[in-house]
Every structure is written in structure tokens, then in C-alpha cells.
Scaffold this motif. Structure first.
Motif, short mmCIF file in Angstrom:
data_model
loop_
_atom_site.label_atom_id
_atom_site.label_comp_id
_atom_site.label_asym_id
_atom_site.label_seq_id
_atom_site.Cartn_x
_atom_site.Cartn_y
_atom_site.Cartn_z
N ASN A 243 38.94 40.50 34.90
CA ASN A 243 38.96 39.83 33.60
C ASN A 243 39.70 38.51 33.77
OD1 ASN A 243 37.72 41.96 32.04
ND2 ASN A 243 39.62 43.10 32.32
N ASP A 244 39.29 37.49 33.02
CA ASP A 244 39.89 36.17 33.17
C ASP A 244 41.40 36.16 32.98
OD1 ASP A 244 37.46 35.03 33.75
OD2 ASP A 244 37.03 34.49 31.67
N ASP A 245 41.88 36.99 32.06
CA ASP A 245 43.31 36.99 31.75
C ASP A 245 44.08 38.09 32.48
OD1 ASP A 245 42.08 39.02 30.43
OD2 ASP A 245 43.16 38.75 28.52
N ASP A 246 43.41 38.75 33.42
CA ASP A 246 44.04 39.87 34.13
C ASP A 246 44.72 39.38 35.41
OD1 ASP A 246 44.83 42.24 35.20
OD2 ASP A 246 42.83 43.13 35.32
N GLN A 247 46.05 39.41 35.42
CA GLN A 247 46.81 38.96 36.58
C GLN A 247 46.87 40.01 37.68
OE1 GLN A 247 47.85 35.75 36.75
NE2 GLN A 247 46.78 35.55 34.78
N GLN A 248 46.42 41.23 37.36
CA GLN A 248 46.51 42.32 38.33
C GLN A 248 45.34 42.33 39.31
OE1 GLN A 248 46.54 45.69 35.66
NE2 GLN A 248 48.78 45.75 35.59
N ALA A 249 44.20 41.73 38.93
CA ALA A 249 42.97 41.90 39.71
C ALA A 249 43.12 41.42 41.15
CB ALA A 249 41.82 41.18 39.02
N SER A 278 34.21 44.25 44.92
CA SER A 278 34.41 43.82 43.52
C SER A 278 33.70 42.53 43.15
CB SER A 278 35.91 43.67 43.20
OG SER A 278 36.56 44.91 43.17
N SER A 279 32.91 41.95 44.06
CA SER A 279 32.34 40.63 43.78
C SER A 279 31.17 40.68 42.81
CB SER A 279 31.90 39.95 45.07
OG SER A 279 30.83 40.66 45.67
N LYS A 280 30.40 41.75 42.82
CA LYS A 280 29.19 41.79 42.00
C LYS A 280 29.39 42.69 40.78
CE LYS A 280 26.03 40.90 45.85
NZ LYS A 280 27.01 40.92 46.96
N GLY A 283 32.52 41.89 38.77
CA GLY A 283 32.63 40.55 38.22
C GLY A 283 33.66 39.63 38.83
N PHE A 284 34.14 39.94 40.05
CA PHE A 284 35.14 39.08 40.68
C PHE A 284 34.49 37.78 41.13
CE2 PHE A 284 39.46 40.48 41.85
CZ PHE A 284 39.97 39.29 42.34
N PRO A 285 35.07 36.60 40.80
CA PRO A 285 34.50 35.33 41.29
C PRO A 285 34.38 35.36 42.81
CG PRO A 285 36.24 34.92 39.68
CD PRO A 285 36.28 36.39 39.98
N LEU A 286 33.24 34.94 43.32
CA LEU A 286 32.94 35.11 44.74
C LEU A 286 33.97 34.44 45.64
CD1 LEU A 286 31.06 36.20 46.90
CD2 LEU A 286 29.68 34.12 46.67
N GLU A 368 38.98 54.26 34.81
CA GLU A 368 40.39 53.89 34.97
C GLU A 368 40.77 52.68 34.14
OE1 GLU A 368 43.71 52.68 38.31
OE2 GLU A 368 41.61 52.35 38.70
N ASN A 369 39.89 51.69 34.08
CA ASN A 369 40.21 50.47 33.34
C ASN A 369 40.44 50.78 31.86
OD1 ASN A 369 40.48 47.56 33.20
ND2 ASN A 369 38.51 47.55 32.14
N HIS A 370 39.54 51.58 31.27
CA HIS A 370 39.71 51.97 29.87
C HIS A 370 40.90 52.91 29.71
CE1 HIS A 370 35.23 50.97 29.33
NE2 HIS A 370 35.94 50.02 28.75
#
Length: 419
Positions: A243-249, A278-280, A283-286, A368-370
Motif C-alpha cells: 500500500n502506498d502509505d504502508d511503511q512496513q512493506a 510481491s511484484s504482481k 502490487g509492489f512497484p517493480l 493476514e493483512n485484514h
């Protein structure tokens, strides 16, 4: 008498045409001396063209000469004499290369080997490739050779290849881009599960059961059988959702790769192949994904200078992912590795309860995310509202929508929760 004179006169007027004899001759030339022979006989072949001798040089095993018999035979004799002289003067050395060194020579269609040949006037042959080409038919579905290979001073290598991870050659284990529930929903996760067969899925269920029905935390890794696949095992790297605002990713992606390689090291495996985790699906930016995957691999090699794992293959079917990996592996990340202590040592706290939510259609989802969103909301509720007592028998809470979490009935087991 008259007829005899007539026949004699006619025969005097006839021109006796010479008989022309054209032939084709094959001259065998060994591949290991072909370039030396071509360089030496080049003037002879130029001369042969002026004498109307046609030369076929595309045959990989030798030359074929077409022309007048006497000219062809003289030319063949001269060429054979040159070949014999080259055979007597040539020196052959056999070098036994490691898997990593062999990969270096094979990169970019033997670019390095060809450069050495030009500079030293030598011929380098890949014996294994020669044997393979003479005994195997070309398979259009075979994976491409290495795009890039980098090797450190300790002989630890990172290779980038394009191909299907279920068909990668000469590796002990492959890494699966898995989710916390080890449920194979799609992408490379499903491809690996389908190819491995039911044995892998059964072990995944057993792992979740032993974990109390809870999903494996992002950033962790577990291993199962490879089932029908020709590997010693499959390591499941639990990648994060982005997620864009997720600092944990980012630190969790780094941790999932590092955990996978540490697990391979504990099992004394020597080679590992892994995709762009996690790239596809997640949704992780490549570019971020390949950056953190490569840095995690390099961090592992820095942490284990005498590692059993000597080779890591970064492999994907997508051209963009392969190109991004290739750009990253040649970058010097040493300063980044030293500065990112918070990434290296990052770890999620374990879930305190088993959470699942039920949507309006009645479908239960254990994700897990939810689950972490629900737990965070629940912990906030407990800290914010005054409750004199907590009834552990409560098993149903109604939450309002927060973020991406829809209105849901939330089922939980509070046995391990702080009161």
C-alpha cells in the motif's frame, strides 16, 4: 570410293570438343581449429573463385568444393596440407570450470569468451554445450541463458535469467511467492502448486494447522516438499501486500527473501532460484521490488561469507522484471546495506488472536493483512473505551468500516489476548 573421300573430308572439318569433368569434394575441418584454418586458407579460396570453383563454407563440419576435377583436387591437397600443419602446431588445454565460472562465459551468447578469443588469437569451446547440441534437439520452450551474472571475491554468484521457475535447471530449491495462509490463489504461487501436485498443498495445510490456524507472518519463510517438481524442496517466502502509505512493506519484502535464503543455508543447499516476490499479485512497484530482493540476496552473502548457498538465480517470465533485476545486480549496494539496519532487523509482532471476517455474501476470509487491520482496530478499541471487565466469552464484534475494511462481522478467539 567417292563415299570414303566424302566421309574423310567431313571428319577434317569437325572440331574435337574437349571432355569436361566436374566434381564435388568434401574437406572435413574440426570445430576447434576452424577459425585458424579459415584465416590461413582465405587467399587460396579467393584464388579458387577466379578459377570458377564454388566453395560451400556454411557446413559446420567442413568445406565443400565444386569445380573442374583437376583444379578441385589440387586445391583440396593444398587445404589438407594446411590443416595437417595447424593440427601439429596447435596446443589444446582443458579447463575445469565451476558452475559460476561457466555461467560467466555463457552470458550474452559467450560475449566474454569471444572477446578473449579476439585478443589472444585462441579458440574457446564449451564442451558441455557441444555435447548437448550434438545429442539434443532444440526445444523452443527451453529457458533463455543467463542475462547477467555477478560474482563476488568469495565465489558467491547472482544470476538473472528469464524463464519458468518450475523448469529452471541445476538448482537445489526454488522459492515460491506465497501468501500467509499458504493458499495458492494465483500467479507464480499457483503455477508452482499445480506443477508440484497435491503433496505440496497437503504440507501447506499441515503448517497452518500447526500454527494454530493462523497465517504465517509476512517476512517469514517455510519449506515444503517439491512434490512432482525436480527440486529438493520448495521454500515459501511470505511476501507483503503493498500500500502506498504502508511503511512496513519494504522491510517485510527484504525479510522474506533473507528468511528464505537463511532457510536454504540451514538445509545446506547450494543453489536457489527465486522470482520477483510481491511484484504482481501484491502490487509492489517493480523497481522497488527488484531493488529490495537484490539487496536482500547481497546482505545474505555478506552475512554468510562461507555459505553453502553459492548461487542465487533471480528468474521471471516477464521481460521488465528480468531487465530490472539485471540493472540492480550490477549496482554496488554496500553502503545501503550498512545504513539500513532498521530494514535488516525488521520483524512483525505475532498476531494475538485468530481473526477472520465475514462479508455481506457470507464468505469467510482468513487473510493476514485484514487480520492485522482488525486486530489494530480491536486494540485501539480496548485502549480507548473504559471497560471494567472483559468477558472472554464474547466471540462477535461489530466494527465500523475503516480504511479498506468493509462492514464486517468479526470472529475471534481471545484466549491469548491481553486483558
Amino acid at each position: 570410293m567417292t563415299d570414303d573421300i566424302k566421309e574423310a573430308l567431313l571428319s577434317l572439318g569437325e572440331e574435337k570438343k574437349p571432355r569436361v569433368n566436374r566434381i564435388s569434394e568434401f574437406i572435413p575441418i574440426q570445430p576447434n581449429i576452424r577459425r585458424f584454418v579459415n584465416q590461413t586458407i582465405s587467399p587460396l579460396l579467393d584464388e579458387a573463385k577466379t578459377q570458377k570453383v564454388f566453395v560451400e563454407s556454411k557446413n559446420p563440419t567442413g568445406l565443400i568444393l565444386h569445380g573442374l576435377s583437376d583444379i578441385v583436387m589440387k586445391l583440396k591437397q593444398k587445404i589438407n596440407s594446411i590443416i595437417n600443419e595447424i593440427k601439429q602446431n596447435i596446443t589444446t588445454s582443458h579447463l575445469q570450470l565451476s558452475s559460476t565460472e561457466s555461467d560467466l562465459f555463457r552470458v550474452d551468447a559467450y560475449k566474454l569468451a569471444k572477446s578473449i578469443e579476439r585478443e589472444t588469437n585462441t579458440i574457446i569451446r564449451d564442451i558441455a554445450a557441444d555435447k548437448a547440441s550434438s545429442t539434443l534437439k532444440t526445444n523452443e520452450n527451453d529457458t533463455s541463458p543467463a542475462i547477467t551474472v555477478v560474482v563476488n571475491s568469495r565465489g558467491q554468484a547472482i544470476a538473472v535469467e528469464k524463464g519458468d521457475i518450475t523448469k529452471v535447471k541445476n538448482v537445489d530449491v526454488i522459492v515460491n511467492a506465497a501468501n500467509g495462509t499458504l493458499y495458492h490463489a494465483g500467479g507464480v504461487d499457483k503455477e508452482i502448486a499445480d506443477a508440484a501436485g497435491p503433496a505440496l498443498d497437503q504440507e501447506c495445510r499441515q503448517i497452518i494447522a500447526k500454527n494454530g490456524g493462523l497465517p504465517i507472518s509476512a517476512g517469514k519463510a517455510v519449506k515444503t516438499t517439491a512434490g512432482n517438481l525436480p527440486f529438493k524442496c520448495v521454500i515459501h517466502a511470505i511476501g507483503p501486500q503493498y500500500n502506498d502509505d504502508d511503511q512496513q512493506a519494504r522491510p517485510l519484502l527484504f525479510s522474506s527473501v533473507l528468511s528464505s535464503l537463511r532457510l536454504a543455508e540451514c538445509e545446506s543447499y547450494t543453489s536457489v532460484a527465486l522470482p520477483a516476490i510481491s511484484s504482481k499479485t501484491y502490487g509492489f512497484p517493480l523497481e522497488d521490488c527488484t531493488n529490495f530482493v537484490v539487496r536482500a540476496v547481497k546482505q545474505f552473502f555478506a552475512d554468510y561469507p562461507q555459505s553453502h548457498v553459492k548461487k542465487v538465480i533471480l528468474l521471471d517470465m516477464d521481460d521488465a522484471a528480468c531487465n530490472s533485476f539485471a540493472r540492480e545486480v550490477v549496482i554496488d549496494h554496500r553502503n545501503a546495506l550498512i545504513e539500513d539496519d532498521d530494514i535488516i532487523n525488521y520483524e512483525l509482532s505475532p498476531l494475538t488472536a485468530k481473526w477472520c471476517w465475514q462479508d455481506d455474501n457470507g464468505d469467510k476470509i482468513n487473510d493476514e493483512n485484514h487480520a492485522r487491520q482488525i486486530e489494530a482496530a480491536s486494540q485501539h478499541y480496548l485502549k480507548t473505551f473504559c471497560m471494567p471487565t472483559w468477558d472472554s466469552r464474547i466471540s462477535l464484534i461489530r466494527l465500523s468500516p475503516t480504511g479498506h475494511l468493509p462492514m464486517a462481522k468479526v470472529h475471534c478467539n481471545f484466549a491469548n489476548m491481553p486483558r
